[in-house]
Scaffold this motif. Structure first.
Motif, PDB file in Angstrom:
ATOM      1  N   ASP A 172     110.473  55.368  45.130  1.00 42.24           N
ATOM      2  CA  ASP A 172     110.043  56.742  45.288  1.00 42.24           C
ATOM      3  C   ASP A 172     108.537  56.779  45.131  1.00 42.24           C
ATOM      4  N   SER A 173     107.826  57.039  46.220  1.00 44.47           N
ATOM      5  CA  SER A 173     106.369  56.978  46.196  1.00 44.47           C
ATOM      6  C   SER A 173     105.773  57.999  45.258  1.00 44.47           C
TER       7      SER A 173
ATOM      8  N   LEU B  99      95.170  50.199  44.802  1.00 47.60           N
ATOM      9  CA  LEU B  99      96.542  49.718  44.850  1.00 47.60           C
ATOM     10  C   LEU B  99      97.546  50.859  44.692  1.00 47.60           C
ATOM     11  N   ASP B 100      97.216  51.860  43.864  1.00 45.85           N
ATOM     12  CA  ASP B 100      98.107  53.016  43.727  1.00 45.85           C
ATOM     13  C   ASP B 100      98.326  53.688  45.077  1.00 45.85           C
ATOM     14  N   LEU B 101      97.255  53.832  45.833  1.00 43.68           N
ATOM     15  CA  LEU B 101      97.359  54.485  47.139  1.00 43.68           C
ATOM     16  C   LEU B 101      98.122  53.610  48.127  1.00 43.68           C
ATOM     17  N   ILE B 102      97.848  52.314  48.109  1.00 43.89           N
ATOM     18  CA  ILE B 102      98.547  51.389  49.000  1.00 43.89           C
ATOM     19  C   ILE B 102     100.051  51.418  48.727  1.00 43.89           C
ATOM     20  N   GLU B 103     100.421  51.352  47.457  1.00 41.02           N
ATOM     21  CA  GLU B 103     101.844  51.343  47.105  1.00 41.02           C
ATOM     22  C   GLU B 103     102.525  52.640  47.526  1.00 41.02           C
TER      23      GLU B 103
ATOM     24  N   GLY C  20      99.145  43.514  55.853  1.00 42.73           N
ATOM     25  CA  GLY C  20      98.110  43.341  54.843  1.00 42.73           C
ATOM     26  C   GLY C  20      98.398  44.123  53.580  1.00 42.73           C
ATOM     27  N   LEU C  21      98.954  45.313  53.741  1.00 41.02           N
ATOM     28  CA  LEU C  21      99.286  46.132  52.577  1.00 41.02           C
ATOM     29  C   LEU C  21     100.396  45.494  51.773  1.00 41.02           C
ATOM     30  N   SER C  22     101.396  44.988  52.462  1.00 37.55           N
ATOM     31  CA  SER C  22     102.525  44.400  51.751  1.00 37.55           C
ATOM     32  C   SER C  22     102.111  43.161  50.981  1.00 37.55           C
ATOM     33  N   ALA C  23     101.197  42.376  51.547  1.00 33.20           N
ATOM     34  CA  ALA C  23     100.716  41.189  50.842  1.00 33.20           C
ATOM     35  C   ALA C  23      99.993  41.591  49.559  1.00 33.20           C
ATOM     36  N   ALA C  24      99.204  42.673  49.633  1.00 33.97           N
ATOM     37  CA  ALA C  24      98.488  43.140  48.450  1.00 33.97           C
ATOM     38  C   ALA C  24      99.457  43.577  47.362  1.00 33.97           C
ATOM     39  N   VAL C  25     100.479  44.333  47.757  1.00 35.97           N
ATOM     40  CA  VAL C  25     101.453  44.807  46.781  1.00 35.97           C
ATOM     41  C   VAL C  25     102.226  43.639  46.184  1.00 35.97           C
TER      42      VAL C  25
END
Length: 224
Positions: free
Chosen positions: A29-30, A88-92, A135-140
């Motif tokens: 849940d974002s 990272l909060d925003l990416i997630e 790229g986002l998924s790799a960061a998370v």
């Protein structure tokens, strides 16, 4: 689409297939990450920030300018940081909302008339998502490994359940071969995303590779 390289420090090595598959995970849940606002105006700002971040990250990858995201959303940079203290909060949050849509699509397709078309539609949506947000998924994933939390595992469990349900339904109806393994199929989708990511015709190549996978899943007796 080529994204900017990820520049976070303390990155750990993650397998190519894992990087591809993580974007196909769901169930988070974002709104729980940065605290979903209660006031109507704050909710509007939050929604605009997430939407503009989604667009910016898809265009430029994880290094997209946060100030530009705030500008596009029509708010001050300080408002962005109040909702999302870190990048990272925003990416997630962006990933979680997009992933939730993917999971919702899969659940809706469980009621579709054609089991095989439902499965192939969802696999294509999963692959498109993997290519757009790799790229986002790799960061998370790397952040989750560093922090030792269960974010990635929770996403994986729920979306794997959705994919397994679609595949099981297609197996039971005879639309796909009986030996099609759920985990194998999901890993192959991730592998396709990884293999195609740096190709000049990345989306087209990924589509061709997925077509080979889908045709291989098709039961020999099913008309094409």
């Amino acid at each position: 689409m080529r994204h900017s390289p990820v520049r976070w420090t303390r990155y750990r090595t993650v397998s190519p297939v894992s990087k591809g598959v993580v974007v196909a995970l769901a169930g988070h849940d974002s709104r729980s990450h940065a605290g979903y606002p209660r006031r109507a105006d704050a909710r509007r700002n939050y929604g605009q920030l997430v939407e503009q971040a989604r667009i910016a990250f898809a265009e430029s990858g994880v290094d997209a300018s946060l100030d530009e995201i705030a500008r596009r959303a029509g708010v001050a940079s300080g408002t962005l940081y109040r909702h999302f203290p870190t990048r990272l909060d925003l990416i997630e949050t962006v990933l979680a909302e997009q992933i939730a849509e993917l999971a919702g699509l899969g659940r809706g397709l469980l009621a579709a008339d054609d089991d095989f078309d439902a499965l192939s539609t969802w696999l294509r949506a999963t692959l498109k998502h993997a290519l757009t947000y790799r790229g986002l998924s790799a960061a998370v994933m790397n952040s989750a490994l560093d922090r030792g939390n269960g974010l990635v595992s929770a996403w994986h469990a729920e979306l794997f359940e959705v994919g397994s349900a679609l595949l099981s339904r297609a197996r039971q109806s005879g639309a796909v071969t009986a030996d099609a393994d759920d985990a194998d199929v999901m890993k192959m989708v991730g592998a396709i995303a990884w293999a195609a990511q740096d190709s000049p015709d990345s989306p087209a190549q990924a589509d061709r590779l997925l077509t080979l996978l889908v045709n291989g899943l098709r039961h020999p007796g099913r008309p094409r």
